[in-house]
Design a protein around this motif. Sequence first.
Motif, PDB file in Angstrom:
ATOM      1  N   SER A   1      -9.206  22.191 -60.480  1.00  0.00           N
ATOM      2  CA  SER A   1      -8.007  22.561 -59.606  1.00  0.00           C
ATOM      3  C   SER A   1      -6.899  23.251 -60.014  1.00  0.00           C
ATOM      4  N   ALA A   2      -5.639  23.943 -59.328  1.00  0.00           N
ATOM      5  CA  ALA A   2      -4.884  25.711 -60.192  1.00  0.00           C
ATOM      6  C   ALA A   2      -5.108  25.558 -61.056  1.00  0.00           C
ATOM      7  N   LEU A   3      -4.707  26.157 -62.054  1.00  0.00           N
ATOM      8  CA  LEU A   3      -4.307  26.734 -63.233  1.00  0.00           C
ATOM      9  C   LEU A   3      -3.023  27.968 -63.265  1.00  0.00           C
ATOM     10  N   TYR A   4      -2.144  27.694 -64.112  1.00  0.00           N
ATOM     11  CA  TYR A   4      -1.243  28.208 -64.352  1.00  0.00           C
ATOM     12  C   TYR A   4      -1.572  29.693 -65.815  1.00  0.00           C
ATOM     13  N   ILE A   5      -1.255  31.048 -65.555  1.00  0.00           N
ATOM     14  CA  ILE A   5      -1.611  31.647 -66.497  1.00  0.00           C
ATOM     15  C   ILE A   5      -0.753  31.888 -67.881  1.00  0.00           C
ATOM     16  N   ASP A   6       0.185  31.331 -68.461  1.00  0.00           N
ATOM     17  CA  ASP A   6       1.332  31.434 -69.502  1.00  0.00           C
ATOM     18  C   ASP A   6       1.414  32.471 -70.178  1.00  0.00           C
TER      19      ASP A   6
ATOM     20  N   ASN B   1     -20.283  35.344 -73.360  1.00  0.00           N
ATOM     21  CA  ASN B   1     -21.570  35.060 -72.221  1.00  0.00           C
ATOM     22  C   ASN B   1     -20.477  33.835 -71.902  1.00  0.00           C
ATOM     23  N   VAL B   2     -19.417  33.590 -71.769  1.00  0.00           N
ATOM     24  CA  VAL B   2     -18.737  33.090 -71.048  1.00  0.00           C
ATOM     25  C   VAL B   2     -18.575  32.409 -69.637  1.00  0.00           C
ATOM     26  N   THR B   3     -18.961  31.727 -68.697  1.00  0.00           N
ATOM     27  CA  THR B   3     -18.493  31.871 -67.312  1.00  0.00           C
ATOM     28  C   THR B   3     -17.513  30.840 -67.205  1.00  0.00           C
ATOM     29  N   LEU B   4     -16.893  30.955 -66.387  1.00  0.00           N
ATOM     30  CA  LEU B   4     -15.500  30.209 -65.936  1.00  0.00           C
ATOM     31  C   LEU B   4     -15.477  30.294 -65.148  1.00  0.00           C
ATOM     32  N   GLU B   5     -15.584  29.554 -64.172  1.00  0.00           N
ATOM     33  CA  GLU B   5     -16.125  29.297 -62.690  1.00  0.00           C
ATOM     34  C   GLU B   5     -15.441  28.012 -61.946  1.00  0.00           C
ATOM     35  N   GLY B   6     -14.725  28.323 -60.667  1.00  0.00           N
ATOM     36  CA  GLY B   6     -14.419  27.433 -60.077  1.00  0.00           C
ATOM     37  C   GLY B   6     -15.460  26.499 -59.077  1.00  0.00           C
ATOM     38  N   THR B   7     -15.238  25.904 -58.008  1.00  0.00           N
ATOM     39  CA  THR B   7     -15.838  25.175 -57.369  1.00  0.00           C
ATOM     40  C   THR B   7     -15.648  25.563 -55.821  1.00  0.00           C
ATOM     41  N   SER B   8     -14.747  26.058 -55.349  1.00  0.00           N
ATOM     42  CA  SER B   8     -14.461  26.901 -54.004  1.00  0.00           C
ATOM     43  C   SER B   8     -13.467  27.967 -54.687  1.00  0.00           C
ATOM     44  N   LYS B   9     -13.714  29.696 -54.233  1.00  0.00           N
ATOM     45  CA  LYS B   9     -13.137  30.517 -54.293  1.00  0.00           C
ATOM     46  C   LYS B   9     -11.705  30.848 -53.567  1.00  0.00           C
ATOM     47  N   ASP B  10     -12.175  29.777 -52.091  1.00  0.00           N
ATOM     48  CA  ASP B  10     -10.876  29.648 -51.333  1.00  0.00           C
ATOM     49  C   ASP B  10      -9.751  28.368 -51.796  1.00  0.00           C
ATOM     50  N   GLU B  11     -10.242  27.317 -52.511  1.00  0.00           N
ATOM     51  CA  GLU B  11      -9.407  26.531 -53.075  1.00  0.00           C
ATOM     52  C   GLU B  11      -8.717  26.558 -54.175  1.00  0.00           C
ATOM     53  N   ILE B  12     -10.255  27.107 -55.285  1.00  0.00           N
ATOM     54  CA  ILE B  12      -9.330  26.898 -56.756  1.00  0.00           C
ATOM     55  C   ILE B  12      -8.841  28.174 -56.757  1.00  0.00           C
ATOM     56  N   PHE B  13      -7.052  27.880 -57.677  1.00  0.00           N
ATOM     57  CA  PHE B  13      -6.750  29.139 -58.081  1.00  0.00           C
ATOM     58  C   PHE B  13      -6.517  29.588 -59.119  1.00  0.00           C
ATOM     59  N   ILE B  14      -6.398  30.759 -60.370  1.00  0.00           N
ATOM     60  CA  ILE B  14      -6.124  30.542 -61.030  1.00  0.00           C
ATOM     61  C   ILE B  14      -4.606  31.843 -60.704  1.00  0.00           C
ATOM     62  N   MET B  15      -3.476  31.499 -60.978  1.00  0.00           N
ATOM     63  CA  MET B  15      -2.533  31.945 -60.643  1.00  0.00           C
ATOM     64  C   MET B  15      -1.448  32.505 -62.218  1.00  0.00           C
TER      65      MET B  15
ATOM     66  N   ALA C   1      10.215  37.954 -60.773  1.00  0.00           N
ATOM     67  CA  ALA C   1       9.063  37.003 -61.173  1.00  0.00           C
ATOM     68  C   ALA C   1       8.061  38.006 -61.544  1.00  0.00           C
ATOM     69  N   VAL C   2       7.793  37.328 -63.055  1.00  0.00           N
ATOM     70  CA  VAL C   2       7.030  38.524 -63.861  1.00  0.00           C
ATOM     71  C   VAL C   2       5.998  37.509 -64.351  1.00  0.00           C
ATOM     72  N   ALA C   3       4.585  38.245 -64.869  1.00  0.00           N
ATOM     73  CA  ALA C   3       3.029  37.036 -65.302  1.00  0.00           C
ATOM     74  C   ALA C   3       2.678  38.496 -65.985  1.00  0.00           C
ATOM     75  N   PRO C   4       2.022  37.571 -67.208  1.00  0.00           N
ATOM     76  CA  PRO C   4       1.087  38.406 -67.702  1.00  0.00           C
ATOM     77  C   PRO C   4      -0.080  39.235 -67.706  1.00  0.00           C
ATOM     78  N   ARG C   5      -1.174  39.644 -68.545  1.00  0.00           N
ATOM     79  CA  ARG C   5      -2.439  39.857 -67.340  1.00  0.00           C
ATOM     80  C   ARG C   5      -3.384  39.111 -68.244  1.00  0.00           C
ATOM     81  N   PHE C   6      -4.209  38.677 -66.908  1.00  0.00           N
ATOM     82  CA  PHE C   6      -4.403  36.844 -66.858  1.00  0.00           C
ATOM     83  C   PHE C   6      -5.578  37.023 -68.591  1.00  0.00           C
ATOM     84  N   PHE C   7      -7.261  38.234 -67.970  1.00  0.00           N
ATOM     85  CA  PHE C   7      -8.241  38.031 -69.455  1.00  0.00           C
ATOM     86  C   PHE C   7      -8.450  39.245 -69.769  1.00  0.00           C
ATOM     87  N   GLN C   8      -8.705  39.272 -71.343  1.00  0.00           N
ATOM     88  CA  GLN C   8      -9.374  41.034 -71.424  1.00  0.00           C
ATOM     89  C   GLN C   8     -10.015  40.799 -72.339  1.00  0.00           C
ATOM     90  N   VAL C   9     -11.180  41.260 -72.221  1.00  0.00           N
ATOM     91  CA  VAL C   9     -12.244  40.802 -72.570  1.00  0.00           C
ATOM     92  C   VAL C   9     -13.038  42.401 -73.652  1.00  0.00           C
TER      93      VAL C   9
END
Length: 212
Positions: free
Chosen positions: A46-51, A60-74, A86-94
């Motif tokens: 389901s949708a997820l908010y990055i805080d 070697n982690v895989t993070l996946e949704g069930t549908s790119k048009d229905e599962i959101f990281i926001m 409105a501001v939001a931080p960087r989502f992911f850093q590798v």
Amino acid sequence: MPAMDTFYVDPFNDAATDDGAGTEAEPWFSLNTGRWTEGCRVVLKSALYIDGTVTVPVNNVTLEGTSKDEIFIMGTEDDEFAEESAVAPRFFQVFDMTFTLKNLTLKNMRQETPQGEEQPAYEGMLFLNPGAVLNLENVNIEHVSLPKARGGAIFSEGTLNCTNVSFKNCLAAKGAGIYVSQAGRLNCSGCTFKDNSVIDGVSTWRLGAAIC
């Protein structure tokens, strides 16, 4: 070779808890990165908010949704993103890891550069250092505003592999979609860039609304 772990994340499930095992019946409430294991698969249902920015903790982690048009990281709601306050931080850093994102949408990150400063707090919704590998498969990246930055959606110093990735409505000073440093490597297949734009920075100029 032992089977790799699979964990489930579903914050809208009444049974969700970060104290549980991360099963389909008892999914995690958040990404719960402290419990990721090397080579694991994390399934977002389901949708997820990055805080806060997620630094990928294991390899070697895989993070996946069930549908790119229905599962959101926001970072924010769609209507909130329209407001400059409105501001939001960087989502992911590798850093020196391999990380894969697939079958989901990342959207709504905004950072304004403080008055008189040359660069914003972040460059790129996604960031990878020279030792990192980031694989994007069937991913949408939408609504990123990083004025004066190098890299709107992605800032890459490492190896970036994009397959069937859509970049839409991203803004930066250089590389609104993707900024690749001199050391970086980029492979794109089946990708689209739409309605991305660049604006002048303080000490730089606009280059590469799609890729720089």
